[in-house]
Design an enzyme around this catalytic site. Sequence first.
Site, PDB file in Angstrom:
ATOM      1  N   ASP A   1       1.151  -1.148   0.174  1.00  0.00           N
ATOM      2  CA  ASP A   1      -0.385  -0.140   0.131  1.00  0.00           C
ATOM      3  C   ASP A   1       1.298   1.451   0.193  1.00  0.00           C
ATOM      4  OD1 ASP A   1       0.967  -0.175   2.610  1.00  0.00           O
ATOM      5  OD2 ASP A   1      -0.821  -1.292   3.141  1.00  0.00           O
TER       6      ASP A   1
ATOM      7  N   ASN B   1      -7.617  -2.910  13.921  1.00  0.00           N
ATOM      8  CA  ASN B   1      -9.143  -2.967  13.711  1.00  0.00           C
ATOM      9  C   ASN B   1      -9.651  -3.910  12.582  1.00  0.00           C
ATOM     10  OD1 ASN B   1      -8.244  -2.124  11.283  1.00  0.00           O
ATOM     11  ND2 ASN B   1      -9.553  -0.348  11.007  1.00  0.00           N
TER      12      ASN B   1
ATOM     13  N   HIS C   1      -7.317  -5.098   9.962  1.00  0.00           N
ATOM     14  CA  HIS C   1      -6.891  -4.415   8.428  1.00  0.00           C
ATOM     15  C   HIS C   1      -6.275  -5.086   7.977  1.00  0.00           C
ATOM     16  CE1 HIS C   1      -5.048  -0.601   9.176  1.00  0.00           C
ATOM     17  NE2 HIS C   1      -4.428  -1.013   9.194  1.00  0.00           N
TER      18      HIS C   1
ATOM     19  N   GLU D   1      -9.814  -1.709   5.028  1.00  0.00           N
ATOM     20  CA  GLU D   1     -10.672  -1.557   5.959  1.00  0.00           C
ATOM     21  C   GLU D   1     -11.962  -2.368   6.563  1.00  0.00           C
ATOM     22  OE1 GLU D   1      -8.674  -0.007   8.489  1.00  0.00           O
ATOM     23  OE2 GLU D   1      -8.224   2.076   7.844  1.00  0.00           O
TER      24      GLU D   1
HETATM   25  C1  F6R Z   1       1.212  -1.732   6.156  1.00  0.00           C
HETATM   26  C2  F6R Z   1      -0.107  -2.146   6.141  1.00  0.00           C
HETATM   27  C3  F6R Z   1      -0.645  -2.642   7.501  1.00  0.00           C
HETATM   28  C4  F6R Z   1       0.420  -2.489   8.675  1.00  0.00           C
HETATM   29  C5  F6R Z   1      -0.900  -2.523   9.969  1.00  0.00           C
HETATM   30  C6  F6R Z   1       0.329  -2.560  11.226  1.00  0.00           C
HETATM   31  O1  F6R Z   1       1.925  -1.434   4.898  1.00  0.00           O
HETATM   32  O2  F6R Z   1      -0.134  -2.553   5.238  1.00  0.00           O
HETATM   33  O3  F6R Z   1      -1.647  -2.680   7.567  1.00  0.00           O
HETATM   34  O4  F6R Z   1       0.275  -4.038   8.649  1.00  0.00           O
HETATM   35  O5  F6R Z   1      -1.594  -1.052   9.981  1.00  0.00           O
HETATM   36  O6  F6R Z   1       0.910  -1.747  11.249  1.00  0.00           O
HETATM   37  P1  F6R Z   1       2.220  -1.429  12.355  1.00  0.00           P
HETATM   38  O7  F6R Z   1       2.790  -2.726  12.155  1.00  0.00           O
HETATM   39  O8  F6R Z   1       2.457  -0.423  12.326  1.00  0.00           O
HETATM   40  O9  F6R Z   1       1.506  -1.991  13.755  1.00  0.00           O
END
Ligand code: F6R
Length: 245
Positions: free
Chosen positions: A67, A136, A138, A143
Amino acid sequence: MKIITAKDYAQLSKAACDIVSDKLKKISQPVLGLATGSTPEGLYECLIERCNMGEISFRNATTFNLDEYVGLDETHPGSYQYYMKEKLFNHIDLPIERANVPSGTDADLEAHCKAYEEKIREIGKIDIQVLGIGVNGHIGFNEPGTSFDSRTHVVELDPSTIEVNSRFFDSIDEVPGKAVTMGIQTIMDADEVVLIISGENKADTVAAFMESDVTEDFPASILKKHPNFTLIVDEAAYSKVQTKA
Ligand code: F6R
């Protein structure tokens, strides 16, 4: 689903590093799906170390990131292109033209999303997709409520995601409200998926993941249906799971 419980973050990072290293060693032209955020930082440090020691090489690899924020280009420290260069690409032998991160600044984002999917399809498949999880549920920036059939698309970020990710920006107002993300079907098409989850702040999320039915309300729940899926959790993140595997 295979579950690996690690003692702590260091052990979790090494377990993920072993799995990715194995792919790099066994597959002649490996295709890696990569994530950003805090969780994979230890994995990337480990991969850099092994690459520098000559144990693994990215010379023949191609990477696809999950992303990118809409509106941020590679010069913005909050962008995922910037993150990937800082945390991995600048320190390994991956030919940079084979490092793919979605663009958040393309004039035609819809066309860009289609082209990103097409590029993955052309190369065949992602051999291993590394994922983190949002509190959440995701994955990527898919989301809650995102269709399981989704492919690379533009999303509106959840207010909770904007708040959690504001730690990477000077203020919450700087966090973009939109992002480009691989879809859930794009992720599910990978040959193997590894989800890494660390820390007490993710303990409720891990418990919810373990207990959840497969539902679009909790995007990560679909991974339970992936034929080659490994969950790597540390003890802190696993602490609220009632029935341990
Ligand atoms: C990042 C991504 C997100 C993160 C998620 C957890 O490329 O796709 O899904 O993996 O938000 O983020 P952290 O590791 O910072 O808790």
